[in-house]
Design an enzyme around this catalytic site. Structure first.
Site, mmCIF file in Angstrom:
data_model
loop_
_atom_site.group_PDB
_atom_site.id
_atom_site.type_symbol
_atom_site.label_atom_id
_atom_site.label_comp_id
_atom_site.label_asym_id
_atom_site.label_seq_id
_atom_site.Cartn_x
_atom_site.Cartn_y
_atom_site.Cartn_z
ATOM 1 N N GLY A 15 31.033 15.948 -30.446
ATOM 2 C CA GLY A 15 30.550 15.352 -29.195
ATOM 3 C C GLY A 15 29.073 15.532 -28.944
ATOM 4 N N MET A 98 37.752 8.888 -32.132
ATOM 5 C CA MET A 98 38.230 8.331 -33.395
ATOM 6 C C MET A 98 39.580 7.635 -33.254
ATOM 7 S SD MET A 98 35.596 9.015 -35.055
ATOM 8 C CE MET A 98 36.060 8.460 -36.682
ATOM 9 N N HIS A 117 26.864 2.469 -31.554
ATOM 10 C CA HIS A 117 27.110 2.140 -32.960
ATOM 11 C C HIS A 117 25.839 2.411 -33.764
ATOM 12 C CE1 HIS A 117 29.027 0.126 -36.323
ATOM 13 N NE2 HIS A 117 27.922 -0.567 -36.510
ATOM 14 N N GLU A 182 20.343 8.090 -31.262
ATOM 15 C CA GLU A 182 21.547 7.828 -30.466
ATOM 16 C C GLU A 182 21.549 8.680 -29.202
ATOM 17 O OE1 GLU A 182 25.368 7.978 -32.444
ATOM 18 O OE2 GLU A 182 24.492 7.261 -34.309
#
Length: 210
Positions: A15, A98, A117, A182
């Protein structure tokens, strides 16, 4: 100023994107309440991270679950509702979750689920995006934060961050540099949505009005 939303984050592993978002909230950079972190994996390292940051955690194990995807997602929804993360009052972030979520879940929380993504969509959707980029020989890759729809990484794009591809890059080295971006991009995107500066528009209904 719109009313503050309740944030639910779904994780399966360490995470790191979740941690970046929660730390940005803690520093009052994002006007949203971190309501709950939910994991389908009891051993997810991110659960301890969330607890240390003072965010409630819940575990809904998916391993061994014999029902349908929608039946599992209904357990997630029930948990989200417990923390007031509803379609009207909440926002959901997928952060290394997931599991493929069901169309019913997506429809219920339409335009209220975000994902990130590791590529510049619409290029290289799906798995192993970094390897896809290297195999194709692109000079730039990056990451994309988008609203989730029923397709594979096809939802409306909120923002992107660019990462140059270096000579000699491997999937591992490129992935590491993209991940650093990200952490920045996801927090920025949550801030934009929380402040009401970005929202998805149903283009079909918009076009019908012309």
């Amino acid at each position: 100023m719109i009313k503050s939303l309740n944030l639910g984050i779904l994780i399966s592993g360490k995470g790191s994107n979740m941690e970046a978002i929660l730390k940005a909230i803690r520093k009052k950079r994002i006007p949203i309440k971190p309501a709950v972190v939910i994991s389908n994996n009891p051993d997810a390292k991110g659960l301890e991270v969330a607890k240390k940051l003072g965010v409630p955690t819940e575990i809904i194990p998916s391993k061994g679950f014999t029902g349908t995807r929608w039946e599992y997602d209904q357990l997630i929804i029930k948990c989200l509702e417990k923390y007031s993360v509803t379609p009207k009052t909440g926002l959901i972030c997928l952060a290394g979750f997931m599991r493929i979520i069901s169309p019913e879940f997506i429809e219920k929380y339409k335009n209220k689920i975000l994902n990130i993504h590791p590529a510049l969509l619409p290029s290289f959707p799906g798995l192993h995006a970094q390897k896809q980029a290297l195999d194709y020989g692109v000079k730039y890759s990056g990451c994309t934060v988008h609203f989730v729809d029923s397709g594979v990484d096809t939802g409306p794009i909120i923002l992107q961050e660019i990462v140059p591809v270096k000579d000699g890059d491997t999937e591992e080295t490129l992935s590491k540099r993209i991940l650093a971006k990200e952490h920045i991009a996801y927090a920025k995107a949550v801030k934009l949505v929380a402040e009401g500066k970005v929202k998805a528009i149903n283009m079909a209904s918009k076009n019908q009005g012309h």
